[in-house]
Write a protein that holds these residues in place. Structure first.
Motif, short mmCIF file in Angstrom:
data_model
loop_
_atom_site.label_atom_id
_atom_site.label_comp_id
_atom_site.label_asym_id
_atom_site.label_seq_id
_atom_site.Cartn_x
_atom_site.Cartn_y
_atom_site.Cartn_z
N LEU A 160 -7.98 -11.11 -3.82
CA LEU A 160 -6.70 -11.77 -4.13
C LEU A 160 -6.69 -13.20 -3.60
O LEU A 160 -6.15 -14.11 -4.23
N PHE B 209 0.33 -9.69 0.99
CA PHE B 209 -0.42 -8.49 0.61
C PHE B 209 -0.71 -7.63 1.83
O PHE B 209 -1.11 -8.14 2.88
N LYS C 282 4.88 -5.33 -6.29
CA LYS C 282 4.01 -4.40 -7.01
C LYS C 282 3.61 -3.31 -6.03
O LYS C 282 2.73 -3.51 -5.18
N PRO C 283 4.28 -2.16 -6.09
CA PRO C 283 3.95 -1.09 -5.13
C PRO C 283 2.64 -0.40 -5.50
O PRO C 283 2.14 -0.55 -6.62
N PRO D 208 0.81 -1.22 0.00
CA PRO D 208 0.00 0.00 0.00
C PRO D 208 0.85 1.28 0.00
O PRO D 208 2.08 1.21 0.09
N TRP D 209 0.18 2.42 -0.03
CA TRP D 209 0.86 3.70 -0.15
C TRP D 209 1.16 4.34 1.21
O TRP D 209 1.90 5.31 1.27
N THR E 164 -9.91 -5.92 -1.25
CA THR E 164 -8.88 -6.36 -2.20
C THR E 164 -8.24 -7.66 -1.71
O THR E 164 -7.99 -8.57 -2.50
N GLY F 107 -3.15 -4.25 2.45
CA GLY F 107 -4.08 -3.30 1.81
C GLY F 107 -5.46 -3.49 2.39
O GLY F 107 -5.63 -3.97 3.52
N ALA G 101 -5.16 -4.52 -11.19
CA ALA G 101 -5.88 -5.78 -11.36
C ALA G 101 -5.21 -6.65 -12.43
O ALA G 101 -5.13 -7.87 -12.30
#
Ligand code: ADP
Length: 487
Positions: free
Chosen positions: A242, A232, A180-181, A155-156, A238, A234, A215
């Motif tokens: 996933l 993961f 995957k940022p 996540p950000w 989501t 987030g 996605a």
């Protein structure tokens, strides 16, 4: 933003040790959430490029796995040293793309780096067992091996630490990784890749796939059989999606999802400490962390005192540009986040909450929301059930221990919980009764590389940090060895 080392800012994705553009040269802009200015444009990679990253990680796996843990630790130690050597540049980059105050960014660089240092060492201790046999002539062993190629989707809100706490244990035990940022904060991920390259982490061992099509890339990372594990962090929706996608190839999963943290203040709490804890837990990163206090429950006997001191502390917070010194709270990450906060405050007010402070956008910046205090919150309000992910503190009044435990647990989430009090018997009871993966007792700050971070219920599963966190990247192999003779 001025950088001492301009190469900290990379605008290409990192696959197989090379800095690459998208096949069709597509890019997407990364904006500073305070100024709105474009900092850089990064490649918008699609499925084909993601597959190449997976292939690179798969090809690099055997050689990386076959190095000794000590050799891997030596390289990782260099990576750790480089992060600290570039702490100021990384912090400046983080504040530019994420918005948090510089002091918090500096803190996150050190916190993020600490996972690399800690796991590099812990990789040496991935011991197995020799088990007393069940049959004469046979020996039984259990060895731990790296799970294989790992996908990390991050996540950000912590653009460095959420990556290192997945990548560091993975690399330490011999896994290779495709990261995957988040699309809001790819630059910190690329800076980490640049420093990994400088540290001598071999091509393919760490890959960073930037994309504005999560996605599409997520489809590759969840379906490709070469990926053996997905880690993961987030949102819960989501994470559920996933998990569904990853079921096709039965990947190992670690899911660190949303929370709805209760922060409970009992009558016998020390007010000053409780206020300091609530401030740290609620307002860090402008309220944008999954362990932020989301519901503040205060017992009737201490309510007035606590609220008066809490309100004074909130009123002192300075909002503005994270890059300016003295800023406590920067902008929210994007317009959708701001609109969500506005909607949730409005809902609470419509349902009878008293707006004691804030409650509106700030003139200090387009994405800045004023630190807000809501009194008289109750269970009918959305804010009791959903993470607000912004600088809004709703206070609920309660009377008994039983009542507050029931309210605290009345949520599908179970990540972090906090409480303040001094009665030892009650501390035990409450700590055990809270259905959460982590409980802060007389503290609002619980995150550290040495402790197991993770949730229960719909906050996910798996642990990050600590010796428990390395297990997520190891698989146990049982060896049954016959024909040896009597022990
Ligand atoms: P947030 O609310 O923090 O933005 P998300 O769960 O949407 O939470 O995002 C967390 C990470 O998950 C980001 O890197 C985002 O790009 C990624 N993501 C979102 N949707 C998908 C998806 N369908 N497949 C793979 N990754 C996704």
């Amino acid at each position: 933003m001025t950088l001492r080392e301009p190469r900290i800012l990379q605008d290409r994705a990192y696959v197989n040790g090379e800095w690459i553009a998208a096949d069709d040269d597509a890019t997407f802009p990364v904006r500073n959430p305070y100024t709105g200015a474009v900092i850089a444009s990064v490649p918008d990679l699609g499925a084909a490029a993601a597959e190449r990253a997976v292939a690179a990680a798969a090809a690099a796996f055997p050689a990386w796995r076959d190095r000794t843990a000590g050799e891997r630790a030596t390289i990782m130690r260099k990576w750790f040293d480089l992060l600290l050597a570039h702490q100021d540049d990384l912090a400046a980059l983080m504040t530019a793309e994420q918005g948090k105050p510089l002091t918090e960014s500096r803190g996150e660089v050190a916190y993020g780096a600490s996972f690399i240092e800690w796991f590099a060492e812990e990789g040496r201790r991935a011991y197995g067992d020799v088990i007393p046999t069940h049959r004469s002539g046979t020996r039984i062993l259990a060895i731990r091996q790296p799970v294989g190629v790992v996908a990390a989707i991050t996540p950000w809100n912590f653009p460095i630490a959420m990556i290192t706490r997945k990548v560091a244990p993975a690399l330490a035990v011999g896994c290779t990784v495709v990261v995957k940022p988040a699309e809001d904060t790819p630059l910190c991920a690329l800076a980490l890749a640049y420093l990994a390259q400088e540290a001598g982490i071999p091509p393919g061992v760490l890959n960073v796939v930037t994309t504005n099509r999560p996605a599409e890339v997520g489809g590759v990372l969840t379906h490709d059989p070469r990926i053996r594990k997905l880690s993961f962090t987030g949102s819960t929706p989501t994470g559920k999606e996933l998990m569904k996608q990853a079921s096709g190839t039965l990947k190992r999963l670690s899911l660190e999802l949303g929370g709805n943290a209760p922060f409970i203040v009992f009558d016998d709490a020390e007010v000053e400490g409780a206020v300091a804890g609530a401030m740290a837990s609620k307002y860090r990163n402008g309220g944008q962390t999954c362990v932020c206090a989301n519901r503040i429950f205060v017992q009737a006997g201490i309510y007035d005192k606590f609220v008066a001191a809490f309100s004074r502390a909130i009123a002192e917070l300075r909002v503005g540009d994270g890059a300016a010194s003295g800023t406590d709270i920067g902008p929210l990450i994007n317009t959708a986040a701001l609109e969500k906060v506005e909607r949730m405050v409005q809902d609470a007010v419509d349902k009878g909450a008293e707006l004691a402070l804030g409650g509106r956008r700030s003139p200090a910046g387009e994405l800045i929301y004023e630190p807000t205090l809501l009194l008289g919150a109750d269970a009918s309000m959305d804010i009791a059930h959903e993470e607000v992910f912004g600088p809004v503190a709703p206070v609920f009044r309660f009377t008994t221990e039983e009542e507050v435990i029931a309210q605290a647990n009345d949520t599908p989430y179970g990540l972090a919980a906090y409480f303040y009090g001094r009665d030892h018997a009650r501390i035990w009871r409450v700590a055990e009764a809270l259905e959460y993966g982590m409980v802060g007792i007389n503290t609002g700050m619980i995150s550290t590389a040495v402790a197991p971070f993770g949730g229960v219920k719909e906050s996910g599963f798996g642990r990050e940090g600590s010796r428990y966190g390395i297990e997520d990247f190891l698989t146990i192999k049982y060896l049954c060895w016959d024909g040896i003779g009597a022990p």
